[in-house]
Motif scaffolding. Structure first.
Motif, PDB file in Angstrom:
ATOM      1  N   CYS A   9       0.803  -1.220   0.000  1.00  0.00           N
ATOM      2  CA  CYS A   9       0.000   0.000   0.000  1.00  0.00           C
ATOM      3  C   CYS A   9       0.835   1.269   0.000  1.00  0.00           C
ATOM      4  CB  CYS A   9      -0.925   0.008   1.218  1.00  0.00           C
ATOM      5  SG  CYS A   9      -2.173  -1.289   1.190  1.00  0.00           S
ATOM      6  N   GLY A  10       2.154   1.116   0.019  1.00  0.00           N
ATOM      7  CA  GLY A  10       3.009   2.295   0.060  1.00  0.00           C
ATOM      8  C   GLY A  10       3.373   2.673   1.481  1.00  0.00           C
ATOM      9  N   ARG A  11       4.635   3.048   1.670  1.00  0.00           N
ATOM     10  CA  ARG A  11       5.123   3.400   3.003  1.00  0.00           C
ATOM     11  C   ARG A  11       5.227   4.912   3.153  1.00  0.00           C
ATOM     12  NH1 ARG A  11      10.708   0.446   2.918  1.00  0.00           N
ATOM     13  NH2 ARG A  11      10.631   1.461   0.847  1.00  0.00           N
ATOM     14  N   LEU A  12       5.220   5.356   4.405  1.00  0.00           N
ATOM     15  CA  LEU A  12       5.439   6.767   4.724  1.00  0.00           C
ATOM     16  C   LEU A  12       6.839   6.863   5.335  1.00  0.00           C
ATOM     17  CD1 LEU A  12       4.144   9.584   4.778  1.00  0.00           C
ATOM     18  CD2 LEU A  12       3.357   9.085   7.105  1.00  0.00           C
ATOM     19  N   LEU A  13       7.766   7.461   4.584  1.00  0.00           N
ATOM     20  CA  LEU A  13       9.175   7.424   4.953  1.00  0.00           C
ATOM     21  C   LEU A  13       9.695   8.787   5.379  1.00  0.00           C
ATOM     22  CD1 LEU A  13      10.473   5.214   2.004  1.00  0.00           C
ATOM     23  CD2 LEU A  13       9.907   4.467   4.332  1.00  0.00           C
ATOM     24  N   ALA A  14      10.670   8.753   6.273  1.00  0.00           N
ATOM     25  CA  ALA A  14      11.386   9.963   6.667  1.00  0.00           C
ATOM     26  C   ALA A  14      12.247  10.449   5.504  1.00  0.00           C
ATOM     27  CB  ALA A  14      12.253   9.654   7.888  1.00  0.00           C
ATOM     28  N   PRO A  15      12.749  11.679   5.579  1.00  0.00           N
ATOM     29  CA  PRO A  15      13.615  12.181   4.497  1.00  0.00           C
ATOM     30  C   PRO A  15      14.766  11.219   4.203  1.00  0.00           C
ATOM     31  CG  PRO A  15      13.052  13.956   5.996  1.00  0.00           C
ATOM     32  CD  PRO A  15      12.511  12.707   6.608  1.00  0.00           C
ATOM     33  N   VAL A  55       7.914   9.846   0.512  1.00  0.00           N
ATOM     34  CA  VAL A  55       9.091  10.278   1.268  1.00  0.00           C
ATOM     35  C   VAL A  55       8.881  11.738   1.681  1.00  0.00           C
ATOM     36  CG1 VAL A  55      11.583  10.581   1.250  1.00  0.00           C
ATOM     37  CG2 VAL A  55      10.544   8.695  -0.042  1.00  0.00           C
ATOM     38  N   LEU A  56       8.782  11.969   2.981  1.00  0.00           N
ATOM     39  CA  LEU A  56       8.556  13.313   3.490  1.00  0.00           C
ATOM     40  C   LEU A  56       9.835  14.138   3.415  1.00  0.00           C
ATOM     41  CD1 LEU A  56       6.573  12.381   6.742  1.00  0.00           C
ATOM     42  CD2 LEU A  56       5.611  13.059   4.526  1.00  0.00           C
ATOM     43  N   ASN A  57       9.684  15.447   3.217  1.00  0.00           N
ATOM     44  CA  ASN A  57      10.840  16.315   3.381  1.00  0.00           C
ATOM     45  C   ASN A  57      10.911  16.724   4.860  1.00  0.00           C
ATOM     46  OD1 ASN A  57       9.106  18.555   3.828  1.00  0.00           O
ATOM     47  ND2 ASN A  57       9.019  18.998   1.636  1.00  0.00           N
ATOM     48  N   TYR A  58      11.906  17.538   5.226  1.00  0.00           N
ATOM     49  CA  TYR A  58      12.115  17.836   6.646  1.00  0.00           C
ATOM     50  C   TYR A  58      10.965  18.648   7.240  1.00  0.00           C
ATOM     51  CZ  TYR A  58      16.754  15.835   6.282  1.00  0.00           C
ATOM     52  OH  TYR A  58      17.802  14.955   6.089  1.00  0.00           O
ATOM     53  N   ALA A  59      10.413  19.572   6.478  1.00  0.00           N
ATOM     54  CA  ALA A  59       9.274  20.352   6.971  1.00  0.00           C
ATOM     55  C   ALA A  59       8.058  19.460   7.164  1.00  0.00           C
ATOM     56  CB  ALA A  59       8.966  21.495   5.998  1.00  0.00           C
ATOM     57  N   GLU A  60       7.838  18.557   6.221  1.00  0.00           N
ATOM     58  CA  GLU A  60       6.703  17.640   6.322  1.00  0.00           C
ATOM     59  C   GLU A  60       6.881  16.670   7.476  1.00  0.00           C
ATOM     60  OE1 GLU A  60       5.758  17.687   1.501  1.00  0.00           O
ATOM     61  OE2 GLU A  60       7.020  16.131   2.391  1.00  0.00           O
ATOM     62  N   GLU A  61       8.112  16.232   7.715  1.00  0.00           N
ATOM     63  CA  GLU A  61       8.334  15.318   8.835  1.00  0.00           C
ATOM     64  C   GLU A  61       8.087  16.015  10.169  1.00  0.00           C
ATOM     65  OE1 GLU A  61      11.373  11.802   9.938  1.00  0.00           O
ATOM     66  OE2 GLU A  61      12.298  13.774   9.720  1.00  0.00           O
ATOM     67  N   ALA A  62       8.488  17.271  10.274  1.00  0.00           N
ATOM     68  CA  ALA A  62       8.212  18.033  11.495  1.00  0.00           C
ATOM     69  C   ALA A  62       6.713  18.203  11.697  1.00  0.00           C
ATOM     70  CB  ALA A  62       8.907  19.393  11.431  1.00  0.00           C
ATOM     71  N   ALA A  63       5.989  18.456  10.606  1.00  0.00           N
ATOM     72  CA  ALA A  63       4.536  18.569  10.681  1.00  0.00           C
ATOM     73  C   ALA A  63       3.916  17.242  11.092  1.00  0.00           C
ATOM     74  CB  ALA A  63       3.980  19.023   9.331  1.00  0.00           C
ATOM     75  N   HIS A  64       4.473  16.146  10.572  1.00  0.00           N
ATOM     76  CA  HIS A  64       3.996  14.806  10.930  1.00  0.00           C
ATOM     77  C   HIS A  64       4.182  14.564  12.427  1.00  0.00           C
ATOM     78  CE1 HIS A  64       4.402  10.471  11.637  1.00  0.00           C
ATOM     79  NE2 HIS A  64       3.580  10.308  10.609  1.00  0.00           N
ATOM     80  N   ALA A  65       5.340  14.933  12.974  1.00  0.00           N
ATOM     81  CA  ALA A  65       5.619  14.712  14.392  1.00  0.00           C
ATOM     82  C   ALA A  65       4.650  15.493  15.267  1.00  0.00           C
ATOM     83  CB  ALA A  65       7.058  15.107  14.706  1.00  0.00           C
ATOM     84  N   ARG A  66       4.381  16.738  14.906  1.00  0.00           N
ATOM     85  CA  ARG A  66       3.448  17.543  15.709  1.00  0.00           C
ATOM     86  C   ARG A  66       2.025  16.985  15.616  1.00  0.00           C
ATOM     87  NH1 ARG A  66       6.912  21.732  13.639  1.00  0.00           N
ATOM     88  NH2 ARG A  66       5.539  22.006  11.820  1.00  0.00           N
ATOM     89  N   THR A  67       1.643  16.532  14.425  1.00  0.00           N
ATOM     90  CA  THR A  67       0.311  15.946  14.261  1.00  0.00           C
ATOM     91  C   THR A  67       0.203  14.637  15.019  1.00  0.00           C
ATOM     92  OG1 THR A  67       0.120  16.979  12.075  1.00  0.00           O
ATOM     93  CG2 THR A  67      -1.386  15.173  12.558  1.00  0.00           C
ATOM     94  N   ALA A  68       1.265  13.837  14.983  1.00  0.00           N
ATOM     95  CA  ALA A  68       1.278  12.577  15.717  1.00  0.00           C
ATOM     96  C   ALA A  68       1.134  12.825  17.218  1.00  0.00           C
ATOM     97  CB  ALA A  68       2.561  11.808  15.418  1.00  0.00           C
ATOM     98  N   ALA A 120      -1.716  17.403   1.659  1.00  0.00           N
ATOM     99  CA  ALA A 120      -1.332  17.745   0.280  1.00  0.00           C
ATOM    100  C   ALA A 120      -0.255  16.793  -0.224  1.00  0.00           C
ATOM    101  CB  ALA A 120      -0.840  19.189   0.215  1.00  0.00           C
ATOM    102  N   ARG A 121       0.707  16.452   0.636  1.00  0.00           N
ATOM    103  CA  ARG A 121       1.791  15.539   0.235  1.00  0.00           C
ATOM    104  C   ARG A 121       1.249  14.153  -0.059  1.00  0.00           C
ATOM    105  NH1 ARG A 121       4.998  13.359  -2.031  1.00  0.00           N
ATOM    106  NH2 ARG A 121       7.212  13.048  -1.636  1.00  0.00           N
ATOM    107  N   LEU A 122       0.367  13.664   0.794  1.00  0.00           N
ATOM    108  CA  LEU A 122      -0.195  12.331   0.594  1.00  0.00           C
ATOM    109  C   LEU A 122      -1.034  12.262  -0.670  1.00  0.00           C
ATOM    110  CD1 LEU A 122      -1.285  11.437   4.257  1.00  0.00           C
ATOM    111  CD2 LEU A 122       0.631  10.460   2.973  1.00  0.00           C
TER     112      LEU A 122
END
Length: 208
Positions: free
Chosen positions: A74-80, A177-190, A165-167
């Protein structure tokens, strides 16, 4: 909205609720077909009456089931740079009416004035939900449903808009593959999701 893959955890209380509401719908039908002369007719509080809540729960189950326990294809969600994998998230469209009905249903089942027969029914399904490993009752099931309603109604932020938007820009079945801004957004949302679903603990292994 964003739904995180919690390995099916949110589906268990929803399925228990579906069974409870199916039973209540049957009770309503039986009472209407054969009203007792020496008993009061069953009066279910809103939104339990007339299968209103049942319809919302079944729609939520249909929408949420594909987002849980997703397979490797189904596709993975990866860090940068693909350094490690995050728990998958899905951008999903749900109706506000259905999430509101879920919250109202949890409130109705948790009301101290709930009919004792309905309370016993809810307790029975709550015990099954525990799986024999720990005690569970109506309070715990109602709490799970209320927390799920909150998780599904998480207020949108710049972070959630960025991840969504990325998904949506990622073709289905391919790695994201998230960029660094998206990964930070992911962490805050998590963090927000973790606080809502598990009061800040218990699902860290899924979100980080």
């Amino acid at each position: 909205m964003l739904v995180v893959d919690l390995d099916g955890e949110p589906l268990a209380p929803l399925r228990a609720l579906e069974e409870i509401l199916l039973c209540l719908g049957t009770w309503e039908d039986d009472d209407r077909r054969d009203p007792g002369t020496d008993t009061e007719p069953l009066r279910l509080p809103a939104p339990l009456a007339d299968r209103v809540a049942l319809g919302a729960v079944q729609r939520l189950l249909t929408a949420l089931a594909p987002t849980q326990s997703r397979g490797p294809g189904c596709g993975r969600l990866l860090a940068p740079d693909g350094r490690y994998e995050h728990a998958p998230m899905t951008a999903l469209t749900l109706t506000a009416a259905d999430t509101d009905l879920l919250a109202a249903t949890a409130a109705a089942l948790g009301h101290p004035g709930l009919d004792p027969d309905i309370g016993e029914l809810v307790d029975a399904y709550a015990e099954q939900l525990a799986g024999g490993y720990r005690r569970a009752d109506r309070t715990e099931l109602v709490s799970l449903l209320a927390r799920l309603a909150g998780l599904l109604d998480l207020s949108p932020t710049d972070d959630t808009h960025l991840i969504t938007a990325r998904l949506r820009a990622t073709p289905p079945g391919t790695d994201c593959v998230l960029n660094y801004a998206e990964e930070a957004a992911h962490a805050r949302t998590a963090d927000r999701m973790n606080h809502m679903w598990a009061h800040g603990s218990g699902i860290d292994r899924y979100l980080y």
